[in-house]
Design a protein around this motif. Structure first.
Motif, short mmCIF file in Angstrom:
data_model
loop_
_atom_site.label_atom_id
_atom_site.label_comp_id
_atom_site.label_asym_id
_atom_site.label_seq_id
_atom_site.Cartn_x
_atom_site.Cartn_y
_atom_site.Cartn_z
N LEU A 182 0.87 -1.20 0.13
CA LEU A 182 0.08 -0.07 -0.09
C LEU A 182 0.68 1.28 -0.24
CD1 LEU A 182 -2.85 1.38 0.34
CD2 LEU A 182 -2.36 1.32 2.83
N ILE A 183 1.83 1.34 0.84
CA ILE A 183 2.76 2.41 0.79
C ILE A 183 3.47 2.58 -0.48
CG2 ILE A 183 4.86 3.33 1.82
CD1 ILE A 183 3.81 2.02 4.67
N LEU A 184 4.09 1.49 -1.30
CA LEU A 184 4.64 1.71 -2.47
C LEU A 184 3.54 2.22 -3.35
CD1 LEU A 184 6.25 -1.64 -2.80
CD2 LEU A 184 7.25 0.54 -2.03
N ASN A 185 2.20 1.92 -3.31
CA ASN A 185 1.26 2.29 -4.20
C ASN A 185 1.05 3.78 -3.93
OD1 ASN A 185 0.53 0.22 -5.73
ND2 ASN A 185 -0.77 -0.66 -4.38
N CYS A 186 0.85 4.12 -2.61
CA CYS A 186 0.56 5.70 -2.36
C CYS A 186 1.79 6.47 -2.78
CB CYS A 186 0.36 5.51 -0.87
SG CYS A 186 -1.16 4.98 -0.19
N ALA A 187 3.00 5.91 -2.69
CA ALA A 187 4.10 6.86 -3.18
C ALA A 187 4.45 7.27 -4.45
CB ALA A 187 5.55 6.06 -2.76
N TYR A 188 3.83 6.16 -5.32
CA TYR A 188 4.09 6.21 -6.94
C TYR A 188 2.95 6.40 -7.75
CZ TYR A 188 8.86 4.79 -6.52
OH TYR A 188 10.32 4.43 -6.49
N ASN A 189 1.68 5.76 -7.19
CA ASN A 189 0.52 5.76 -8.08
C ASN A 189 -0.05 7.08 -8.64
OD1 ASN A 189 0.66 2.92 -7.93
ND2 ASN A 189 -1.65 2.56 -7.73
N VAL A 190 -0.20 7.94 -7.81
CA VAL A 190 -0.71 9.22 -8.06
C VAL A 190 0.22 10.19 -8.84
CG1 VAL A 190 -1.92 11.54 -7.08
CG2 VAL A 190 -2.43 9.23 -5.89
N LEU A 191 1.37 10.27 -8.28
CA LEU A 191 2.34 10.94 -9.16
C LEU A 191 2.39 10.64 -10.59
CD1 LEU A 191 5.23 11.13 -6.34
CD2 LEU A 191 3.44 13.07 -6.97
N SER A 192 2.64 9.14 -10.69
CA SER A 192 2.62 8.68 -12.02
C SER A 192 1.19 9.00 -12.86
CB SER A 192 2.57 7.18 -12.05
OG SER A 192 2.32 6.62 -13.48
N ALA A 193 0.05 8.97 -11.92
CA ALA A 193 -1.24 9.42 -12.83
C ALA A 193 -1.12 10.81 -13.20
CB ALA A 193 -2.34 9.04 -11.72
N ILE A 194 -0.69 11.79 -12.33
CA ILE A 194 -0.89 13.24 -12.45
C ILE A 194 0.07 13.52 -13.77
CG2 ILE A 194 -0.67 15.52 -11.53
CD1 ILE A 194 -1.62 14.30 -9.11
N SER A 195 1.21 12.80 -13.76
CA SER A 195 2.12 13.19 -14.74
C SER A 195 2.00 12.57 -15.87
CB SER A 195 3.68 12.97 -14.08
OG SER A 195 3.82 11.74 -14.01
N GLN A 196 1.47 11.27 -16.03
CA GLN A 196 1.15 10.49 -17.02
C GLN A 196 2.49 9.86 -17.42
OE1 GLN A 196 -1.44 8.64 -18.55
NE2 GLN A 196 -2.14 9.13 -16.50
N LEU A 197 3.44 9.73 -16.48
CA LEU A 197 5.08 9.19 -16.72
C LEU A 197 5.12 7.83 -16.04
CD1 LEU A 197 7.06 12.58 -15.79
CD2 LEU A 197 6.61 11.28 -18.15
N PRO A 198 5.94 7.02 -16.61
CA PRO A 198 6.36 5.68 -15.95
C PRO A 198 7.51 6.13 -15.03
CG PRO A 198 7.54 6.11 -17.98
CD PRO A 198 6.54 7.23 -17.96
N TYR A 199 7.58 4.94 -14.14
CA TYR A 199 8.24 5.34 -12.92
C TYR A 199 9.63 5.71 -13.19
CZ TYR A 199 4.58 2.44 -10.94
OH TYR A 199 3.25 2.00 -10.44
N GLY A 200 10.48 5.37 -13.89
CA GLY A 200 11.60 5.54 -14.21
C GLY A 200 12.09 7.12 -14.48
N ARG A 201 11.13 7.44 -15.33
CA ARG A 201 10.98 8.95 -15.66
C ARG A 201 10.60 9.78 -14.72
NH1 ARG A 201 8.06 9.49 -21.14
NH2 ARG A 201 8.55 11.62 -20.79
N LEU A 202 9.62 9.40 -13.78
CA LEU A 202 9.17 10.12 -12.98
C LEU A 202 10.08 10.53 -11.89
CD1 LEU A 202 6.37 11.13 -11.51
CD2 LEU A 202 6.24 8.76 -10.44
N VAL A 203 10.82 9.60 -11.19
CA VAL A 203 11.81 9.73 -10.14
C VAL A 203 12.88 10.39 -10.70
CG1 VAL A 203 11.00 7.66 -9.00
CG2 VAL A 203 13.06 7.76 -10.44
#
Length: 303
Positions: A182-203
């Motif tokens: 859950l914590i992993l999802n909370c950390a990544y899911n919304v930021l990926s959703a708003i930016s529409q970026l995959p995890y590698g580019r996101l971080v």
């Protein structure tokens, strides 16, 4: 073994296909467009090591929950908001000794499902990067391991999954593992959703890693206040998401891109509610939850 997959989206199709490749009788219960494509052409599993079409003689599909009749195992893969309704739909068709394994985001799905079906329910934590690339076509980006709750058949299931190239661990602390996920999802899911970026580019973007640290700190504080025993390597697990799944868009990002309701109420929204109940402030998670709800309401025409 006859295995039914209730909610044959990307996660359900991936595990169903892997088990069908290992010789099990698998039926996928899902949406009409996917069912029609699978009935016609089979299910295409485009994995990292292979690209294979699972023939309809190996794997069947249906829109009817009654297709689960006779299944010894159900992989329950519906979205968290649909847990009770999907459980009520499939429960009457299952034998008394059928085991239902929940492969869902969120921490309380198994408990909620036990409230609507009589069969044994066990929780599983899923670490896989997948997406539906089209009707009847699942794309696997990486990983695929499961952590499952002890049950009457957990050890046998772990062996069955391992034989199908699905690494599986039986853990007595599945609650802690579910909270870690859950914590992993909370950390990544919304930021990926708003930016529409995959995890590698996101971080790689400015401020993202610091924001993730803030989100994780809030979630951890809520979990600790709730008496959850989190794994000691949580910080490493947070980093590994971007390293092992750099091309993956979060499930929330995929839902937002398609204008579909997401599971945000059961992710960051759940942390906010538990924080309120336990007296723990969660401003970062509250903001992320609010932003996704605004996006969803705009897409639906509610605002």
């Amino acid at each position: 073994m006859k295995i039914a997959v209730m909610g044959a989206g990307a996660v359900g199709c991936y595990y169903g296909a892997m088990l069908a490749r290992a010789g099990h009788e698998v039926v996928l219960i899902g949406r009409p467009q996917h069912v029609e494509a699978i009935e016609r052409d089979g299910l295409r599993l485009q994995a990292q090591q292979f690209d294979e079409r699972i023939d309809p003689s190996q794997l069947t599909a249906s829109v009817d929950p009654a297709a689960a009749s006779g299944a010894q195992l159900v992989l329950f893969c519906v979205k968290s908001p649909d847990t009770e309704s999907a459980g009520a739909a499939i429960g009457p068709h299952l034998a008394a000794d059928t085991l239902v394994l929940t492969l869902q985001n969120g921490v309380d799905n198994a408990e909620r499902l036990r409230g609507v079906i009589a069969q044994e329910v066990a929780a599983a934590v899923v670490y896989v990067a997948t997406e539906m690339a089209g009707p009847g076509h699942v794309l696997h980006h990486g990983r695929g391991e499961l952590v499952i709750e002890p049950s009457t058949r957990s050890d046998a299931l772990a062996r069955t999954f391992a034989a199908a190239a699905i690494p599986t661990e039986v853990s007595a602390n599945v609650r802690g593992a579910l909270w870690a996920k859950l914590i992993l999802n909370c950390a990544y899911n919304v930021l990926s959703a708003i930016s529409q970026l995959p995890y590698g580019r996101l971080v790689a973007s400015a401020g993202v890693r610091a924001s993730i640290r803030d989100i994780v700190a809030e979630c951890t504080a809520v979990a600790q206040a709730d008496g959850v025993s989190l794994p000691p390597d949580l910080e490493l697990a947070v980093r590994r998401i971007a390293e092992t799944m750099p091309g993956q868009y979060s499930s929330t990002a995929q839902d937002v891109a398609r204008g579909k309701p997401s599971e945000i109420d059961h992710l960051n929204g759940f942390v906010v509610k538990r924080g309120e109940a336990l007296g723990v402030a969660t401003p970062a998670n509250r903001l992320l939850h609010t932003l996704v709800k605004l996006i969803e309401d705009k897409a639906s025409g509610a605002i």
